[in-house]
Design an enzyme around this catalytic site. Structure first.
Site, PDB file in Angstrom:
ATOM      1  CE  LYS A  11     -38.874 -17.800  34.258  1.00 38.86           C
ATOM      2  NZ  LYS A  11     -37.731 -16.950  33.955  1.00 38.86           N
ATOM      3  CE  LYS A  29     -38.814 -14.210  24.428  1.00 32.83           C
ATOM      4  NZ  LYS A  29     -38.677 -14.320  25.790  1.00 32.83           N
ATOM      5  CE  LYS A  42     -46.480 -13.550  28.989  1.00 33.06           C
ATOM      6  NZ  LYS A  42     -45.377 -12.649  29.855  1.00 33.06           N
TER       7      LYS A  42
END
Ligand code: TRP
Length: 335
Positions: free
Chosen positions: A115, A200, A197
């Site tokens: 991240k 959202k 993956k």
């Protein structure tokens, strides 16, 4: 254990619109677990602010995720379903656990590395500290099992290490939790890049289907889903796009690989994608209907939020009081 039942804790960040990946990989499994376990399902808004959020949107999404939990069939009386920031014990235990967590072990967290390299500027301390807050979530409730996807396994491992360290120093304060991986559907992949993956918070809206997408949108996104230049609908690693669509189909229709492969034996991709779309639309319809009802009943949700935050606090505060005593904080009447 509460009422002789093992305890489950899991959570989802209100950082976007919940997708069919969240439903198939998490919520659908939780619905099945709710009768056999005492379950806590959290909306982890404190985790969400580890990356930048728009305040009004975050507030709206937090309530929305809770409504989607209920609309998907999770019972807010049977389970404890709440918003993380409404139970201050999470922040309090999070801080204390920080002081029992080593930089060395945190530096090994792969999700932070991913991240933070993606963001590369202004990475916050909060993002680095994310796993410790997650440990606090889990340990406050003496959780036995933590249903999660593959990507969160390392965070449950560090939770166990912190808990064991604390217990060894003081006494058996925390239950040592275990990760609980669902047998099927742990990973629904992006429709645009089936090696990644479904997320959202993906920038590309076509890469996911949200639980509130209308039928036309669902069809459109599935028609655009990346497949391959072949024509055969087969469940194999070599065809990740088709495999992903089959996973979605099988979950929505509760069918097996063999059944699904047979069903699409002589089908072209176009027809196959239409069938997948129909299955998704059919699965989401009752959830969307129930969501709309809940959307019109603000008082009901307010009541659920308040009651559940109280129920959660009661358990969390018991653990927190023990922890505060052990670490040497002045509490109440002790001198
Ligand atoms: N980190 C989890 C995720 O992004 C969400 C989460 C926060 C969680 N606290 C948790 C999951 C505690 C399980 C238990 O998927």
């Amino acid at each position: 254990m509460i009422n002789d039942k093992k305890i489950i804790f899991s959570g989802i960040q209100p950082s976007g619109n919940l997708t069919i990946g969240n439903y198939i990989g998490a919520i659908k499994n939780w619905v099945e677990l709710q009768n056999d376990y005492q379950s806590l399902f959290c909306v982890v808004d404190m985790h969400a602010i580890t990356v930048k959020q728009e305040p009004a949107t975050l507030r709206k999404k937090s309530r929305e995720v809770l409504k989607l939990y209920i609309a998907s069939g999770l019972d807010p009386e049977k389970n404890i379903m709440f918003i993380q920031s409404q139970v201050p014990a999470h922040a309090e235990l999070g801080w204390i656990l920080n002081c029992y967590t080593y930089m060395g072990e945190m530096n090994r967290m792969t999700q932070f590395k991913e991240k933070s390299t993606k963001q590369n500027i202004n990475t916050t301390v909060g993002l680095f500290d994310y796993p410790v807050l997650m440990a606090a979530d889990i340990l406050l409730y003496q959780t036995d099992l933590v249903p999660i996807g593959e990507d969160q396994k390392q965070h449950v491992e560090i939770t166990r290490d912190i808990a064991e360290r604390f217990n060894n120093l003081y006494s058996e304060i925390f239950t040592i939790p275990e990760a609980y991986m669902p047998k099927f559907g742990a990973r629904i992949m992006s429709l645009q890049d089936p090696t990644k993956k479904m997320s959202k918070s993906d920038d590309d809206e076509n890469s996911y289907i949200t639980l509130l997408d209308d039928p036309a949108k669902i069809e459109r996104k599935l028609k655009r889903a990346v497949t391959d230049s072949d024509t055969e609908v087969r469940y194999t690693k070599e065809k990740p796009g088709i495999k992903n669509l089959l996973d979605i189909y099988m979950s929505c229709t509760n069918t097996t690989v063999t059944q699904a492969e047979n069903r699409f034996k002589n089908c072209g991709y176009g027809e196959f994608k239409q069938e997948v779309a129909d299955a998704v639309i059919h699965t989401l319809k009752p959830i969307q209907d129930r969501f709309r009802e809940l959307d019109n009943d603000k008082d009901y949700l307010d009541r659920i939020l308040k009651q559940n935050a109280e129920r959660a606090s009661e358990i969390a505060n018991r653990t927190l009081a023990k922890v505060k005593k052990k670490v040497g904080f002045v509490i109440g009447e002790n001198k």
